[in-house]
Write a protein that holds these residues in place. Sequence first.
Motif, mmCIF file in Angstrom:
data_model
loop_
_atom_site.group_PDB
_atom_site.id
_atom_site.type_symbol
_atom_site.label_atom_id
_atom_site.label_comp_id
_atom_site.label_asym_id
_atom_site.label_seq_id
_atom_site.Cartn_x
_atom_site.Cartn_y
_atom_site.Cartn_z
ATOM 1 N N PHE A 35 0.820 -1.166 -0.065
ATOM 2 C CA PHE A 35 -0.194 0.070 -0.078
ATOM 3 C C PHE A 35 0.783 1.253 -0.067
ATOM 4 O O PHE A 35 0.521 2.139 -0.866
ATOM 5 N N THR A 36 2.104 1.387 0.882
ATOM 6 C CA THR A 36 2.710 2.321 0.966
ATOM 7 C C THR A 36 3.621 2.681 -0.231
ATOM 8 O O THR A 36 3.854 3.697 -0.909
ATOM 9 N N SER A 37 4.455 1.574 -0.648
ATOM 10 C CA SER A 37 5.327 1.685 -1.965
ATOM 11 C C SER A 37 4.515 1.986 -3.065
ATOM 12 O O SER A 37 4.792 2.889 -3.910
ATOM 13 N N GLU A 38 3.521 1.420 -3.370
ATOM 14 C CA GLU A 38 2.783 1.408 -4.754
ATOM 15 C C GLU A 38 1.981 2.673 -4.389
ATOM 16 O O GLU A 38 1.848 3.452 -5.741
ATOM 17 N N GLY A 39 1.528 3.090 -3.629
ATOM 18 C CA GLY A 39 0.753 4.241 -3.096
ATOM 19 C C GLY A 39 1.629 5.755 -3.750
ATOM 20 O O GLY A 39 1.314 6.663 -4.392
ATOM 21 N N CYS A 40 3.063 5.510 -3.317
ATOM 22 C CA CYS A 40 3.905 6.590 -3.509
ATOM 23 C C CYS A 40 4.183 6.491 -5.110
ATOM 24 O O CYS A 40 4.236 7.668 -5.822
ATOM 25 N N SER A 41 4.459 5.334 -5.645
ATOM 26 C CA SER A 41 4.682 5.190 -7.163
ATOM 27 C C SER A 41 3.420 5.678 -7.893
ATOM 28 O O SER A 41 3.746 6.531 -8.865
ATOM 29 N N ILE A 42 2.189 5.620 -7.650
ATOM 30 C CA ILE A 42 1.060 5.972 -8.267
ATOM 31 C C ILE A 42 0.977 7.654 -8.043
ATOM 32 O O ILE A 42 0.795 8.262 -9.350
ATOM 33 N N ALA A 43 1.213 8.120 -7.102
ATOM 34 C CA ALA A 43 1.081 9.565 -6.884
ATOM 35 C C ALA A 43 2.350 10.281 -7.422
ATOM 36 O O ALA A 43 1.560 11.307 -8.221
ATOM 37 N N PHE A 44 3.337 9.886 -7.585
ATOM 38 C CA PHE A 44 4.356 10.643 -8.281
ATOM 39 C C PHE A 44 4.308 10.404 -9.699
ATOM 40 O O PHE A 44 4.707 11.237 -10.676
ATOM 41 N N THR A 45 3.871 9.259 -10.208
ATOM 42 C CA THR A 45 3.632 9.049 -11.619
ATOM 43 C C THR A 45 2.511 9.993 -12.191
ATOM 44 O O THR A 45 2.699 10.531 -13.239
ATOM 45 N N LEU A 121 -7.408 -1.891 -2.181
ATOM 46 C CA LEU A 121 -7.835 -0.588 -1.124
ATOM 47 C C LEU A 121 -7.087 0.726 -1.659
ATOM 48 O O LEU A 121 -7.705 1.713 -1.719
ATOM 49 N N LEU A 122 -6.021 0.466 -2.513
ATOM 50 C CA LEU A 122 -5.311 1.585 -2.897
ATOM 51 C C LEU A 122 -6.158 2.183 -4.047
ATOM 52 O O LEU A 122 -6.208 3.363 -4.370
ATOM 53 N N LYS A 123 -6.542 1.350 -4.970
ATOM 54 C CA LYS A 123 -7.260 1.765 -6.107
ATOM 55 C C LYS A 123 -8.683 2.283 -5.578
ATOM 56 O O LYS A 123 -9.057 3.476 -6.277
ATOM 57 N N PHE A 124 -9.321 2.043 -4.724
ATOM 58 C CA PHE A 124 -10.426 2.242 -4.123
ATOM 59 C C PHE A 124 -10.152 3.849 -3.468
ATOM 60 O O PHE A 124 -10.884 4.717 -3.722
ATOM 61 N N SER A 129 -7.291 4.866 -9.717
ATOM 62 C CA SER A 129 -5.760 5.239 -10.422
ATOM 63 C C SER A 129 -5.485 3.801 -10.688
ATOM 64 O O SER A 129 -5.475 2.805 -10.066
ATOM 65 N N ASP A 130 -4.556 3.948 -11.907
ATOM 66 C CA ASP A 130 -3.985 2.838 -12.482
ATOM 67 C C ASP A 130 -2.884 2.058 -11.604
ATOM 68 O O ASP A 130 -1.999 2.646 -11.274
ATOM 69 N N THR A 131 -3.278 0.849 -11.354
ATOM 70 C CA THR A 131 -1.978 -0.095 -10.704
ATOM 71 C C THR A 131 -1.606 -1.178 -11.555
ATOM 72 O O THR A 131 -1.693 -2.308 -11.570
ATOM 73 N N SER A 132 -1.160 -0.860 -12.971
ATOM 74 C CA SER A 132 -0.744 -1.769 -14.034
ATOM 75 C C SER A 132 0.225 -2.888 -13.623
ATOM 76 O O SER A 132 1.030 -2.554 -12.475
ATOM 77 N N SER A 133 0.060 -4.035 -14.221
ATOM 78 C CA SER A 133 0.978 -5.194 -13.736
ATOM 79 C C SER A 133 2.274 -4.822 -14.270
ATOM 80 O O SER A 133 2.282 -3.964 -15.263
ATOM 81 N N TYR A 134 3.527 -5.542 -13.902
ATOM 82 C CA TYR A 134 4.728 -5.408 -14.408
ATOM 83 C C TYR A 134 4.392 -5.824 -15.897
ATOM 84 O O TYR A 134 3.887 -6.877 -16.177
ATOM 85 N N ALA A 135 5.411 -5.227 -16.679
ATOM 86 C CA ALA A 135 5.386 -5.711 -18.119
ATOM 87 C C ALA A 135 6.604 -5.320 -18.908
ATOM 88 O O ALA A 135 7.393 -4.528 -18.295
ATOM 89 N N LEU A 136 7.102 -6.068 -19.780
ATOM 90 C CA LEU A 136 8.398 -5.757 -20.460
ATOM 91 C C LEU A 136 8.049 -4.569 -21.284
ATOM 92 O O LEU A 136 7.166 -4.214 -21.915
ATOM 93 N N LYS A 137 9.278 -3.576 -21.314
ATOM 94 C CA LYS A 137 9.261 -2.624 -22.061
ATOM 95 C C LYS A 137 9.558 -3.003 -23.518
ATOM 96 O O LYS A 137 10.039 -3.933 -23.848
ATOM 97 N N ALA A 138 9.296 -1.936 -24.276
ATOM 98 C CA ALA A 138 9.316 -2.199 -25.904
ATOM 99 C C ALA A 138 10.900 -2.522 -26.113
ATOM 100 O O ALA A 138 11.714 -1.762 -25.697
ATOM 101 N N GLY A 139 11.117 -3.515 -26.871
ATOM 102 C CA GLY A 139 12.528 -4.168 -27.219
ATOM 103 C C GLY A 139 12.781 -5.053 -26.458
ATOM 104 O O GLY A 139 14.168 -5.684 -26.745
#
Length: 264
Positions: A35-45, A121-124, A129-139
Motif C-alpha cells: 500500500f505504501t510503496s505502490e501508493g507513492c509510485s502512483i502519486a508521483f507517476t 484498497l489503494l485503487k479504491f 488510479s492505474d495499478t498496472s501489472s509489471y510488463a516488459l518494455k518495448a524491445g
Amino acid sequence: MMISRIVYGNLKEASHPDTLRAAFAEFISMLIFVFTSEGCSIAFTNMSMSGGAAPGNVMIAAAIAHAFSLFVAISVSSNISGGHVNPAVTFGCFLGGHITLCRSVLYWIAQLLGSVVALSLLKFATSGSDTSSYALKAGATPWNAIIFEIVMTFGLVYTVYATTIDPKRGNMESIAPIVIGFLVGANVLSGGGCFYGAEMNPAMAFGQAMDSWTWKSHWIYWFGPFVGAAIAALVYDTIFIGSQYSHEQLSTEKEYLKEYLIEV
C-alpha cells in the motif's frame, strides 16, 4: 548438503495458533509494504504525467518509499513470522531448512492476499488510479527481465541469510530490516524498476496482475525471483554456514514445532 535439511511439516503445524498468527503477520506486513510503496509510485507517476515532477524524482521517491516501507514491514513482523514479506525470501529459507513447506505455503497465501487487498484498497482510495501489472518494455526480451530479477533477488536473499539466519550474524540481526530495505531501494534505482517494474517480489506482481487482470509475462516475476532465491540459499548455506556450524531455525520456529517436523 542443503537439500538434506528440507523439512515438510504436517497439518498439525498448519493449524497451530502460532503458525496462523505468523501467517497473519505476513499478511499485515505485505499490506503495509504494498500500500505504501505502490501508493507513492502512483502519486508521483500522476504528478509526472501532469508535469509536476521529473521522471528522475519519481524514481528516487519510489526507491525511498520501497526502502522505508519494507524496513517497517519487516520490523513489525520479524518477531512473529521472521519478517519475510516476499514469497521468494520464504522459498530461500525453505530450501535451507529454516522453515517447513507447510508453513511456507501458508506464508505464500498470506503474502498474496496481502498484496491483492493492499492494491484493491489503494485503487479504491485513489478513485480508480492505474495499478498496472509489471510488463516488459518495448524491445526487451523475457530474458532481459529474468536476469534482472535473478541478480536482484539473489542479493536480497543473500542479505537475508547474512543478517537473520547465519548463526554467526552477531548483532547484525538488529539492523537487518533497514539493511534489507536499503537494498531493495537501491535495486529500484538500479534500473530494474525503470525497465521492467521489477521489485524482486512475486506477491507484488501477483497483486497488480489481479487488480488489472493482465497476466502477460507474469511468469517472469515468479521464475526469476525463485531462481535467484535458490542460488542465494545454496551459495550462502553451503559455503558460509556449512555443516560445521550449528544450523539454527528462525527465531519464530519454536521448539515445540519440532514434534511436527519430518526430516527428509
